[in-house]
Design an enzyme around this catalytic site. Structure first.
Site: not given
Length: 436
Positions: A219, A223, A247-248, A291
């Site tokens: 922040h 971004s 959108k998220d 894994e």
């Protein structure tokens, strides 16, 4: 980065005003994920994966806390406590499969998140700290996942712990004491289970704390975006809410559908069948593998087969950890002034080759250690280090990038470098002034 045009928080009700004056938590949330946080208006769906990683962590914490209430850390009962969870505990099968597949989904999301950062240059100034904290989160995830893999106390759990911790003994002088300290003895047993369970329970909360720092660091500069061009004014941004919360939310719905597909229809697809056999120190599995999300690093570890000055096993350990530590230096290895690979055609091709190289390493890590597979792994390992230490600095110095747009708005209106105007509505207050 300060955004003078950002909408300021103004409590509507007297109660919220009273709370905000004494504990400005509503203001903090508003400025972090609300209309008070402007973001570039051209972010595409690859920017959803940070939120998806947070959702995956939340799933792991909630399911892990409930599973811990039923799990036994004694070596003689650990395996059967997992079977009891699966068979006798109400919804235990759901929680156990959600936790196991949630780890895989977490790594899928994070790997895509890292790939997005590499492609769009999100590690470059002024976002170096965001990237460095992200690598710390990745390391903490790997440690947490390794310890969690031991807890079911199946064959692969036991022998995975035996093999992986055994590599520490290759470190001169201090290696064997470190291994004994990690295991609490000379071989995986009740002491190792207690230690790994305690740390596995604790680490997700540490990860959550580092994620808060990660978001805080993000922040400050704001971004990044698909063009790599910095925000130049109000016309380049939209409020995070409601544009990117919607959108998220859509991305989260897709994520949960994929997660549900694994959970209900293929819950064991990403696991190993040998882990449904109780751990037996006297019976070694034919092929010990970690894994799937560790396989590229395991391939690097196995690629060193000959002693040269140092022991081959030590070279493997150093290379495995070095392959991750390299990411810490990425902001300074890539000196190109252009961030986004959309405008770096040469670098983009090398990045595609790197992605294929990592996939090859993943295949070799899970394959039988034949001479051919070892050779392929050695070539792929060599290219991995060459990419970061040789190719990347040379390309960043010699490449001639394509011309950048003058602003994010210009790129959006021309349909380049991110979301097109038809995909992101532009509020009237943020619309650019028409050219005269």
């Amino acid at each position: 980065m300060s955004f003078p045009w950002a909408k300021q928080y103004e409590p509507k009700s007297p109660v919220m005003k009273w709370v905000d004056e004494r504990l400005p938590f509503p203001r903090l949330v508003y400025n972090a994920v609300g209309a008070g946080y402007p973001v570039p208006r051209n972010l595409n769906y690859f920017w959803n994966f940070g939120v998806l990683a947070g959702a995956a962590l939340a799933i792991q914490i909630v399911t892990g806390i409930v599973l811990a209430m039923q799990y036994s850390t004694d070596a003689t009962t650990a395996f059967f406590s997992v079977e009891r969870i699966m068979r006798d505990v109400p919804a235990g099968w759901f929680l156990r499969y959600a936790h196991a597949n949630g780890a895989s989904m977490f790594f899928i999301v994070v790997y895509i998140h890292i790939a997005r950062g590499l492609y769009y240059g999100s590690y470059k100034a002024p976002r170096e700290m965001v990237w460095l904290l992200g690598v710390v989160i990745f390391l903490l995830m790997m440690a947490t996942a390794f310890m969690g893999y031991v807890l079911p106390w199946g064959q692969m759990s036991f022998w995975g712990a035996q093999v992986i911790t055994g590599f520490f003994s290759a470190i001169p002088l201090v290696g064997e004491p470190i291994r004994i300290w990690l295991l609490g003895g000379y071989a995986p047993d009740a002491a190792a289970l207690n230690r790994f369970f305690s740390l596995h329970y604790l680490m997700p909360f540490v990860i959550a704390g580092v994620i808060i720092l990660h978001i805080w660091a993000l922040h400050i500069p704001g971004s990044n975006n698909p063009t790599g061009v910095e925000v130049k004014g109000e016309q380049d941004t939209v409020p995070f809410h409601p544009y990117y919360t919607a959108k998220d939310g859509f991305g989260l719905g897709i994520f949960l559908l994929v997660f549900a597909g694994f959970l209900f229809f293929a819950p064991n697809m990403l696991g190993h069948p040998d882990n449904y056999i109780e751990a037996n120190p006297l019976s070694t599995p034919a092929h010990i593998v970690p894994e799937w999300y560790f396989l590229p690093f395991y391939a690097i570890l196995k690629s060193f087969t000959a002693d040269f000055i140092l022991d081959a096993k030590l070279w493997g350990v150093l290379a495995m950890f070095g392959s991750i530590l390299l990411l810490f230096f990425l902001p300074w290895l890539d000196n190109s002034p252009v961030r986004s690979s959309n405008y770096r055609p040469t670098y983009r091709w090398f990045l595609i080759v790197l992605a294929l190289d990592v996939l090859v390493l993943g295949y070799v890590g899970g394959a039988e250690a034949t001479n051919g597979n070892v050779l392929i792994g050695q070539i792929a390992t060599a290219y991995y280090f060459l990419h970061f230490l040789v190719i990347l600095p040379i390309v960043s110095a010699a490449e001639r990038p394509r011309p950048l747009p003058n602003s994010i708005t210009e790129a959006v209106l021309k349909g380049k470098g991110g979301t097109s105007p038809s995909q992101t509505a532009i509020p009237e207050a943020h619309s650019p002034q028409p050219a005269e």
